[in-house]
Design a protein around this motif. Structure first.
Motif, short mmCIF file in Angstrom:
data_model
loop_
_atom_site.label_atom_id
_atom_site.label_comp_id
_atom_site.label_asym_id
_atom_site.label_seq_id
_atom_site.Cartn_x
_atom_site.Cartn_y
_atom_site.Cartn_z
N ALA A 89 -42.24 -18.47 74.43
CA ALA A 89 -42.02 -19.72 73.70
C ALA A 89 -42.43 -19.52 72.25
O ALA A 89 -43.34 -18.75 71.94
CB ALA A 89 -42.83 -20.84 74.33
N THR A 90 -41.72 -20.19 71.33
CA THR A 90 -42.01 -20.02 69.91
C THR A 90 -43.33 -20.69 69.54
O THR A 90 -43.78 -21.62 70.20
CB THR A 90 -40.87 -20.59 69.05
N PHE A 91 -43.93 -20.20 68.46
CA PHE A 91 -45.17 -20.79 67.95
C PHE A 91 -45.29 -20.49 66.46
O PHE A 91 -44.82 -19.46 65.98
CB PHE A 91 -46.39 -20.25 68.71
N ASP A 92 -45.90 -21.41 65.72
CA ASP A 92 -46.08 -21.24 64.27
C ASP A 92 -47.34 -20.48 63.92
O ASP A 92 -47.49 -19.99 62.80
CB ASP A 92 -46.10 -22.61 63.57
N ASP A 93 -48.26 -20.42 64.87
CA ASP A 93 -49.50 -19.68 64.64
C ASP A 93 -49.95 -19.09 65.97
O ASP A 93 -49.79 -19.71 67.03
CB ASP A 93 -50.59 -20.60 64.08
N ILE A 94 -50.52 -17.89 65.92
CA ILE A 94 -50.88 -17.18 67.14
C ILE A 94 -51.85 -17.99 68.00
O ILE A 94 -51.84 -17.90 69.24
CB ILE A 94 -51.48 -15.80 66.80
N VAL A 226 -39.88 -13.23 63.63
CA VAL A 226 -41.21 -12.75 64.02
C VAL A 226 -41.98 -12.39 62.75
O VAL A 226 -41.54 -11.54 61.97
CB VAL A 226 -41.12 -11.52 64.95
N THR A 227 -43.11 -13.06 62.55
CA THR A 227 -43.94 -12.79 61.38
C THR A 227 -45.10 -11.88 61.76
O THR A 227 -45.87 -12.18 62.68
CB THR A 227 -44.50 -14.10 60.78
N LEU A 228 -45.19 -10.76 61.07
CA LEU A 228 -46.28 -9.81 61.27
C LEU A 228 -47.24 -9.96 60.09
O LEU A 228 -46.82 -9.93 58.94
CB LEU A 228 -45.76 -8.38 61.34
N HIS A 236 -50.24 -7.47 62.97
CA HIS A 236 -50.20 -8.14 64.26
C HIS A 236 -49.22 -9.31 64.20
O HIS A 236 -48.93 -9.85 63.13
CB HIS A 236 -51.59 -8.65 64.64
N ILE A 237 -48.75 -9.72 65.35
CA ILE A 237 -47.83 -10.86 65.42
C ILE A 237 -48.62 -12.13 65.12
O ILE A 237 -49.62 -12.43 65.77
CB ILE A 237 -47.17 -10.94 66.81
N GLY A 238 -48.13 -12.88 64.12
CA GLY A 238 -48.79 -14.12 63.75
C GLY A 238 -48.00 -15.35 64.09
O GLY A 238 -48.55 -16.45 64.25
N ALA A 239 -46.67 -15.21 64.22
CA ALA A 239 -45.82 -16.35 64.53
C ALA A 239 -44.49 -15.86 65.09
O ALA A 239 -44.01 -14.77 64.74
CB ALA A 239 -45.58 -17.21 63.29
N ILE A 240 -43.89 -16.67 65.95
CA ILE A 240 -42.53 -16.43 66.47
C ILE A 240 -41.79 -17.75 66.40
O ILE A 240 -42.22 -18.74 67.01
CB ILE A 240 -42.55 -15.90 67.92
N ARG A 241 -40.70 -17.77 65.64
CA ARG A 241 -39.94 -19.00 65.45
C ARG A 241 -38.49 -18.76 65.81
O ARG A 241 -37.97 -17.65 65.67
CB ARG A 241 -40.04 -19.49 64.00
N SER A 242 -37.81 -19.80 66.25
CA SER A 242 -36.38 -19.70 66.51
C SER A 242 -35.63 -19.81 65.19
O SER A 242 -36.13 -20.35 64.20
CB SER A 242 -35.94 -20.81 67.47
#
Length: 255
Positions: A89-94, A226-228, A236-242
């Protein structure tokens, strides 16, 4: 011709010597003109050569840049295999991410392409991954901003069972497939972070040509960002957004 012009000059008093002198001067002037002409040609060709060197240098730098970009994209693709396998699932912050899905990604990163089965125990009929290995993989992907919370996780047709007493995760030996495979299409760097545009390709649509043996190259079902972020000297992965279908063309790093 008036012979008076030869008088008073020992050299010119001799008409033949005078004519030879004129001829010598003509040859000297001709040599100077030819020297100037060939010197000019040398300058022109030097300028052409210099321009060619500049053009060659520019093309070389451009090719080196493309090669570096492709290598980076390949590294990103490899890193994101475990992420695409889970399709979290997407998230704006880890800190807002699902703990279970992060553990699932960590496990997938261990049992992926570079998996070394001889390192682990199969005595129970399942693969036993030590908690320490899962924690190390978790930290490599997500850093320390969201501490790991050990728990059993259920994916698409499989379960990774956590056993606190034995200090391991039990992984089924039956074949499990990643849900998606990644294809990085763009990377936008800003400060100490990079945002990747990633196409997710359904693993079931990859097909092999029965004649050539080559795999088809299907288009992604969807895209994510995907924000690293850099932390502790690593990314590191900090966020995953659609995200919607990107306007930029897909870069195929396999070519």
């Amino acid at each position: 011709m008036d012979n008076n012009i030869y008088e008073g000059n020992p050299l010119l008093e001799n008409k033949e010597a005078y004519l030879r002198e004129l001829e010598n001067r003509k040859r000297t002037e001709s040599k100077k003109r030819f020297s100037f002409f060939f010197g000019l040609l040398a300058v022109v060709f030097s300028l052409i050569g210099f321009g060619f060197c500049i053009l060659t240098g520019v093309n070389f730098v451009k090719a080196q840049g493309e090669e570096k970009k492709n290598r980076e994209f390949e590294a990103y693709n490899e890193f994101l295999i475990a992420v695409a396998a889970v399709d979290p699932a997407t998230f704006d912050d880890i800190t807002a991410a699902s703990s279970g899905e992060l553990i699932e990604i960590a496990v997938w990163s261990i049992i992926g392409a570079d998996f070394e089965p001889d390192r682990y125990d199969y005595a129970t009929g399942e693969l036993a991954l030590p908690v320490a290995d899962v924690e190390a993989a978790y930290t490599r992907y997500f850093g320390t901003d969201k501490p790991i919370v050990h728990t059993s996780v259920t994916g698409y047709g499989y379960e990774f069972s956590y056993n606190a007493e034995k200090g391991c995760y039990f992984i089924p030996l039956t074949a499990i497939e990643p849900f998606y495979t990644p294809r990085v299409t763009d990377a936008e760097k800003k400060g100490d972070s990079v945002t990747l545009t990633v196409g997710l390709i359904n693993s079931n649509v990859w097909k092999q040509n029965s004649v050539t043996g080559e795999l088809s190259r299907p288009e992604p079902d969807k895209f994510i960002k995907v924000t690293l972020r850099t932390s502790g000297g690593a990314m590191h992965i900090g966020a995953i957004r659609s995200t919607n279908l990107p306007e930029t063309a897909i870069v195929d790093v396999n070519n």
